[in-house]
Scaffold this motif. Structure first.
Motif, PDB file in Angstrom:
ATOM      1  N   GLY A   1      37.335  34.841  43.297  1.00 47.69           N
ATOM      2  CA  GLY A   1      37.261  33.833  42.233  1.00 47.69           C
ATOM      3  C   GLY A   1      36.763  32.759  42.657  1.00 47.69           C
ATOM      4  O   GLY A   1      37.039  32.303  43.994  1.00 47.69           O
ATOM      5  N   THR A   2      36.156  31.836  41.904  1.00 48.84           N
ATOM      6  CA  THR A   2      35.757  30.518  42.432  1.00 48.84           C
ATOM      7  C   THR A   2      36.967  29.327  42.355  1.00 48.84           C
ATOM      8  O   THR A   2      37.110  28.633  43.650  1.00 48.84           O
TER       9      THR A   2
ATOM     10  N   SER B   1      40.112  42.928  35.476  1.00 51.08           N
ATOM     11  CA  SER B   1      40.727  41.465  34.941  1.00 51.08           C
ATOM     12  C   SER B   1      41.000  42.059  33.546  1.00 51.08           C
ATOM     13  O   SER B   1      42.227  41.427  32.960  1.00 51.08           O
TER      14      SER B   1
ATOM     15  N   ASP C   1      44.801  37.524  38.311  1.00 51.46           N
ATOM     16  CA  ASP C   1      43.709  37.539  39.453  1.00 51.46           C
ATOM     17  C   ASP C   1      44.748  38.704  40.703  1.00 51.46           C
ATOM     18  O   ASP C   1      44.003  39.583  41.252  1.00 51.46           O
TER      19      ASP C   1
END
Length: 137
Positions: free
Chosen positions: A9-10, A98, A120
């Motif tokens: 993920g960012t 997710s 996450d």
């Protein structure tokens, strides 16, 4: 030796780790996703402490099996990762992990504020468990 899974993920990178028998996946504390240097430092420590022999990275796919922009970001992330670690790296289909993680957390009574922190790692654990189940058969 263990297997480690990453849900890229960012902002956050979800992490899960197998047990030594490679039968059960457990979510771990998320790693920072905004700075690759910070992520790499935390990952290197985890790899050494847990004696990781393989890294599984979730590869996002569209429901029709095609790859979109998220998959391109994961490919770029993996390219940098392969330059930085000696542990072998594989991808694994992460479709719906997710969504499934959110559903488990809701069913478990996790409050909305806490779900954001936990989703996450839970997604990484679902991803890793899928890999473990598929490769042990």
């Amino acid at each position: 030796m263990r297997i480690l899974a990453l849900d890229h993920g960012t902002v956050r990178i979800g992490v899960a780790l197998s047990d030594e028998l490679k039968m059960i996946a457990s979510p771990q504390e998320n790693l920072p996703g905004e700075s690759f240097a910070d992520f790499l430092a935390a990952l290197q420590k985890l790899l050494a402490e847990k004696e990781v022999e393989l890294i599984i990275v979730g590869m996002p796919r569209n429901m029709d099996g095609s790859f979109g922009p998220a998959a391109e970001r994961v490919r770029a992330f993996m390219a940098r990762l392969k330059e930085s670690v000696t542990v072998p790296i594989r991808t694994w289909d992460e479709r719906l992990t997710s969504a499934q993680a959110n559903r488990y957390l809701i069913e478990g009574g996790t409050r909305r504020e806490k779900r954001k922190e936990k989703v996450d790692g839970m997604a990484a654990a679902i991803l890793l468990q899928s890999y473990l189940d598929a490769t042990s058969a």
